[in-house]
Enzyme design. Structure first.
Site, PDB file in Angstrom:
ATOM      1  N   CYS A 175       4.584  -8.849  -5.414  1.00  0.00           N
ATOM      2  CA  CYS A 175       4.130  -7.478  -5.184  1.00  0.00           C
ATOM      3  C   CYS A 175       3.549  -7.383  -3.773  1.00  0.00           C
ATOM      4  O   CYS A 175       3.920  -8.161  -2.901  1.00  0.00           O
ATOM      5  CB  CYS A 175       3.109  -7.059  -6.254  1.00  0.00           C
ATOM      6  N   GLN A 176       2.618  -6.476  -3.565  1.00  0.00           N
ATOM      7  CA  GLN A 176       2.022  -6.272  -2.251  1.00  0.00           C
ATOM      8  C   GLN A 176       1.033  -7.384  -1.895  1.00  0.00           C
ATOM      9  O   GLN A 176       1.091  -7.954  -0.828  1.00  0.00           O
ATOM     10  CB  GLN A 176       1.313  -4.902  -2.203  1.00  0.00           C
TER      11      GLN A 176
END
Length: 122
Positions: A67-68
Site C-alpha cells: 500500500c502507501q
C-alpha cells in the site's frame, strides 16, 4: 504497519515478487494510477473492496500485500488470514519505502515523508 512483526521488509518483498509472488496493491485505483509498483506480477485490489471480493484471490499462491505506507496492507493481511489464507504477508513501509530504496515505480517519484523513512529498518 511498520510495527507489525510479521511484516515483510521491502527487500524481501521485492525478491519474493521476482520469484513469483503476487504483489497485491490495496490502495485505491486513483492512487495506483498516479504511482504504481513496477514489479513482475502486481494487481490492484482496493482495501475498500476486499470484504466483497476476497474470494477472487488465489489461495495457493504467495501474496505480498502493499500500500502507501504499510498500514492498509497490514489490515488487509489480517483480514485475509481470518478468511483462511495461509500465504499472505504485508510489506513494511509501502510504496514510500519501496521508492526510498530505489526500487522501480511507474509514475512520478517523490520524496518520502519522514514517517516512511523512519520505518526503513529492513
Amino acid at each position: 504497519m511498520s510495527t507489525n512483526s510479521s511484516a515483510m521488509c521491502t527487500t524481501n518483498a521485492r525478491q519474493q515478487s521476482q520469484q513469483g509472488a503476487l504483489l497485491l496493491d490495496v490502495r485505491e485505483p486513483q492512487d495506483v494510477q498516479a504511482l504504481a509498483f513496477d514489479a513482475p506480477d502486481v494487481i490492484n485490489f482496493p482495501l475498500s473492496q476486499l470484504a466483497q471480493r476476497w474470494q477472487e484471490l488465489p489461495q495457493d499462491r504467495e501474496l505480498v500485500l502493499v500500500c502507501q505506507n504499510g498500514d492498509q496492507s497490514a489490515q488487509a493481511s489480517e483480514f485475509l488470514r481470518a478468511q483462511g489464507f495461509a500465504h499472505v504477508s504485508p510489506m513494511r513501509g509501502g510504496i514510500l519505502l519501496w521508492m526510498q530504496k530505489g526500487y522501480p515505480v511507474i509514475g512520478q517519484r517523490f520524496n518520502a515523508p519522514a514517517r516512511a523513512r523512519d520505518a526503513s529498518v529492513g
